[in-house]
Design a protein around this motif. Structure first.
Motif, PDB file in Angstrom:
ATOM      1  N   VAL A 176      -2.400   1.483   2.771  1.00 46.16           N
ATOM      2  CA  VAL A 176      -2.066   1.504   1.342  1.00 46.16           C
ATOM      3  C   VAL A 176      -0.607   1.096   1.129  1.00 46.16           C
ATOM      4  N   THR A 177       0.279   1.567   2.008  1.00 42.60           N
ATOM      5  CA  THR A 177       1.689   1.172   1.907  1.00 42.60           C
ATOM      6  C   THR A 177       1.818  -0.339   2.092  1.00 42.60           C
ATOM      7  N   THR A 178       1.053  -0.875   3.039  1.00 47.66           N
ATOM      8  CA  THR A 178       1.076  -2.316   3.291  1.00 47.66           C
ATOM      9  C   THR A 178       0.591  -3.097   2.072  1.00 47.66           C
ATOM     10  N   ALA A 179      -0.426  -2.575   1.418  1.00 48.77           N
ATOM     11  CA  ALA A 179      -0.969  -3.269   0.249  1.00 48.77           C
ATOM     12  C   ALA A 179       0.080  -3.366  -0.863  1.00 48.77           C
ATOM     13  N   TRP A 180       0.722  -2.252  -1.169  1.00 49.85           N
ATOM     14  CA  TRP A 180       1.756  -2.291  -2.222  1.00 49.85           C
ATOM     15  C   TRP A 180       2.943  -3.148  -1.788  1.00 49.85           C
ATOM     16  N   GLY A 181       3.248  -3.127  -0.493  1.00 48.86           N
ATOM     17  CA  GLY A 181       4.327  -3.970   0.032  1.00 48.86           C
ATOM     18  C   GLY A 181       3.993  -5.443  -0.140  1.00 48.86           C
ATOM     19  N   GLY A 182       2.734  -5.795   0.096  1.00 47.20           N
ATOM     20  CA  GLY A 182       2.283  -7.184  -0.081  1.00 47.20           C
ATOM     21  C   GLY A 182       2.463  -7.630  -1.523  1.00 47.20           C
ATOM     22  N   ALA A 183       2.198  -6.719  -2.446  1.00 51.16           N
ATOM     23  CA  ALA A 183       2.357  -7.039  -3.869  1.00 51.16           C
ATOM     24  C   ALA A 183       3.823  -7.281  -4.201  1.00 51.16           C
ATOM     25  N   LYS A 184       4.683  -6.485  -3.584  1.00 50.83           N
ATOM     26  CA  LYS A 184       6.113  -6.586  -3.879  1.00 50.83           C
ATOM     27  C   LYS A 184       6.685  -7.919  -3.413  1.00 50.83           C
ATOM     28  N   ASP A 185       6.113  -8.470  -2.356  1.00 53.60           N
ATOM     29  CA  ASP A 185       6.623  -9.719  -1.791  1.00 53.60           C
ATOM     30  C   ASP A 185       6.110 -10.952  -2.532  1.00 53.60           C
ATOM     31  N   ALA A 186       5.251 -10.775  -3.521  1.00 54.97           N
ATOM     32  CA  ALA A 186       4.579 -11.933  -4.125  1.00 54.97           C
ATOM     33  C   ALA A 186       5.283 -12.428  -5.387  1.00 54.97           C
ATOM     34  N   ASP A 187       5.042 -13.695  -5.711  1.00 50.60           N
ATOM     35  CA  ASP A 187       5.530 -14.248  -6.977  1.00 50.60           C
ATOM     36  C   ASP A 187       4.652 -13.791  -8.133  1.00 50.60           C
ATOM     37  N   LEU A 188       3.400 -13.510  -7.808  1.00 48.39           N
ATOM     38  CA  LEU A 188       2.420 -13.186  -8.841  1.00 48.39           C
ATOM     39  C   LEU A 188       1.361 -12.283  -8.214  1.00 48.39           C
ATOM     40  N   ILE A 189       0.834 -11.372  -9.011  1.00 47.87           N
ATOM     41  CA  ILE A 189      -0.175 -10.450  -8.469  1.00 47.87           C
ATOM     42  C   ILE A 189      -1.503 -10.638  -9.195  1.00 47.87           C
ATOM     43  N   LEU A 190      -2.547 -10.841  -8.426  1.00 54.01           N
ATOM     44  CA  LEU A 190      -3.895 -10.834  -8.997  1.00 54.01           C
ATOM     45  C   LEU A 190      -4.459  -9.433  -8.806  1.00 54.01           C
ATOM     46  N   VAL A 191      -4.814  -8.818  -9.887  1.00 59.36           N
ATOM     47  CA  VAL A 191      -5.353  -7.459  -9.830  1.00 59.36           C
ATOM     48  C   VAL A 191      -6.871  -7.550  -9.973  1.00 59.36           C
ATOM     49  N   LEU A 192      -7.557  -7.232  -8.889  1.00 57.60           N
ATOM     50  CA  LEU A 192      -9.014  -7.373  -8.894  1.00 57.60           C
ATOM     51  C   LEU A 192      -9.718  -6.090  -9.294  1.00 57.60           C
ATOM     52  N   ILE A 193     -10.613  -6.228 -10.235  1.00 50.54           N
ATOM     53  CA  ILE A 193     -11.468  -5.106 -10.619  1.00 50.54           C
ATOM     54  C   ILE A 193     -12.914  -5.526 -10.352  1.00 50.54           C
ATOM     55  N   ASP A 194     -13.635  -4.655  -9.682  1.00 51.06           N
ATOM     56  CA  ASP A 194     -15.068  -4.864  -9.501  1.00 51.06           C
ATOM     57  C   ASP A 194     -15.723  -4.545 -10.849  1.00 51.06           C
ATOM     58  N   ALA A 195     -16.170  -5.584 -11.546  1.00 55.69           N
ATOM     59  CA  ALA A 195     -16.666  -5.397 -12.917  1.00 55.69           C
ATOM     60  C   ALA A 195     -17.929  -4.549 -12.947  1.00 55.69           C
ATOM     61  N   GLU A 196     -18.663  -4.575 -11.863  1.00 55.40           N
ATOM     62  CA  GLU A 196     -19.884  -3.771 -11.828  1.00 55.40           C
ATOM     63  C   GLU A 196     -19.529  -2.276 -11.757  1.00 55.40           C
ATOM     64  N   ARG A 197     -18.506  -1.984 -10.999  1.00 57.41           N
ATOM     65  CA  ARG A 197     -18.050  -0.604 -10.831  1.00 57.41           C
ATOM     66  C   ARG A 197     -17.255  -0.112 -12.032  1.00 57.41           C
ATOM     67  N   GLY A 198     -16.500  -1.012 -12.622  1.00 56.04           N
ATOM     68  CA  GLY A 198     -15.699  -0.643 -13.786  1.00 56.04           C
ATOM     69  C   GLY A 198     -14.365  -0.032 -13.412  1.00 56.04           C
ATOM     70  N   ILE A 199     -13.716   0.526 -14.442  1.00 56.83           N
ATOM     71  CA  ILE A 199     -12.367   1.067 -14.232  1.00 56.83           C
ATOM     72  C   ILE A 199     -12.449   2.576 -14.135  1.00 56.83           C
ATOM     73  N   LYS A 200     -12.521   3.048 -12.915  1.00 58.57           N
ATOM     74  CA  LYS A 200     -12.519   4.495 -12.679  1.00 58.57           C
ATOM     75  C   LYS A 200     -11.997   4.725 -11.272  1.00 58.57           C
TER      76      LYS A 200
END
Ligand SMILES: Nc1nc2c(ncn2[C@@H]2O[C@H](COP(=O)(O)OP(=O)(O)OP(=O)(O)O)[C@@H](O)[C@H]2O)c(=O)[nH]1
Ligand SMILES: [Mg+2]
Length: 309
Positions: free
Chosen positions: A87-111
């Protein structure tokens, strides 16, 4: 006279380049989307959560842009030391990026995890783009509702609705990214699609086959490393890998009755590795019980993860 430059940046027109991180809950389809956008398998995919354990970079060229996608482990509430590292690596990867794509599984929804991620994104300064994935499984009305809810929670630049599986919506996303990334030279040679060394990709492929074949806690209790890689005079390659498990009972399950499970895992992995290398492959798998591999800094180094103290 100087040698030709390593990268093959086109000579005409301005080039664009940059790093685009994909983040989301486990199983949202991040790795599937990276593979779809790159046009080749660079990151392993399974139907199970927590498949990706470390950063995998997949490189796509589109129009005049080189887009370096950063696939990250799914973000969830960590329990074990390995979870924390992922999880730390994931947030670190986001910090190093120019842009972040935030993926949501539309079938699962936001929960659950997805809701927690949106909450934490409020503190992330990079530009963010919402990707509703798995639209092949969801009706349009639900997609509109999800778009509204997510955009209320976070300031997204854009929303895309895609199916990483079928490729629907993916060209629009690439068109957008190619224009959106800053002008700049390419980072990698034009034909490079990943920065993962082949030894590591081969270990990942075996891990994918193990995940697909074994259930419950076993995939999460195992770790695979390539120990030896030997090019043979006849043009084939001999690869030796170790599967670390935590208990003797797990070793028995990995081996299976008369060794049939490990044989099936090895065969599936060997075929896929051979397809990528376009070489004949001899793959030898060994199972080692290493009770505390999840607490061994050396294993984290091999995976490319920081060891959380
Ligand atoms: N129907 C459908 N399934 C999808 C789509 N994208 C991904 N999947 C499936 O969702 C599952 C998870 O995909 P992954 O790409 O491994 O998901 P991930 O987000 O990388 O998961 P972690 O690495 O565990 O965080 C797999 O079974 C995929 O085949 C999609 O657009 N439509
Ligand atoms: Mg993944």
């Amino acid at each position: 006279m100087t040698d030709a430059p390593e990268t093959t940046t086109p000579e005409t027109g301005a080039t664009h380049s940059g790093f685009v991180a994909l983040i989301g809950a486990p199983n949202a389809g991040k790795s599937t989307l990276v593979n779809q956008l790159v046009g080749a398998k660079v990151s392993i995919v399974t139907h199970k959560v927590q498949t990706t354990r470390a950063i995998v970079r997949g490189i796509a060229t589109h129009d005049n842009a080189q887009i370096v996608f950063i696939d990250t482990p799914g973000i969830f509430k960590p329990r074990r030391r390995l979870d924390t590292a992922m999880v730390t690596t994931a947030w670190g990867g986001a910090k190093d990026a120019d842009l972040i794509l935030v993926l949501i599984d539309a079938e699962r929804g936001i929960k659950g995890d997805a809701a927690a991620i949106l909450e934490r994104l409020k503190d992330v300064r990079q530009p963010k783009v919402l990707i509703l994935n798995k639209v092949d499984r969801v009706d349009p009305e639900k997609l509109l509702k999800l778009t509204a809810t997510a955009n209320e929670a976070v300031d997204f630049e854009r929303t895309f609705m895609v199916s990483a599986l079928t490729g629907s919506g993916c060209k629009d996303l690439l068109d957008f990214l190619a224009k959106r990334l800053p002008e700049g030279p390419w980072y990698y040679p034009e034909d490079q699609i990943s920065d993962l060394p082949m030894r590591q990709l081969a270990a990942e492929i075996t891990r994918e086959k193990l995940y697909l074949r074994l259930h419950q806690e076993l995939p999460y209790s195992s770790h695979i490393e390539t120990e030896k890689w030997e090019e043979l005079p006849d043009g084939s390659v001999r690869i030796q890998q170790v599967i670390f498990v935590e208990r003797d009972s797990q070793k028995k399950i990995v081996l299976g009755h008369k060794g049939e499970t490990i044989r099936a895992i090895g065969q599936a992995s060997r075929m896929e590795i051979a397809g990528i290398l376009e070489q004949k492959v001899h793959l030898f798998l060994f199972v080692k019980v290493r009770e505390n591999w999840g607490d061994d800094p050396e294993r984290y180094r091999e995976m490319g993860l920081d060891f959380p103290h």
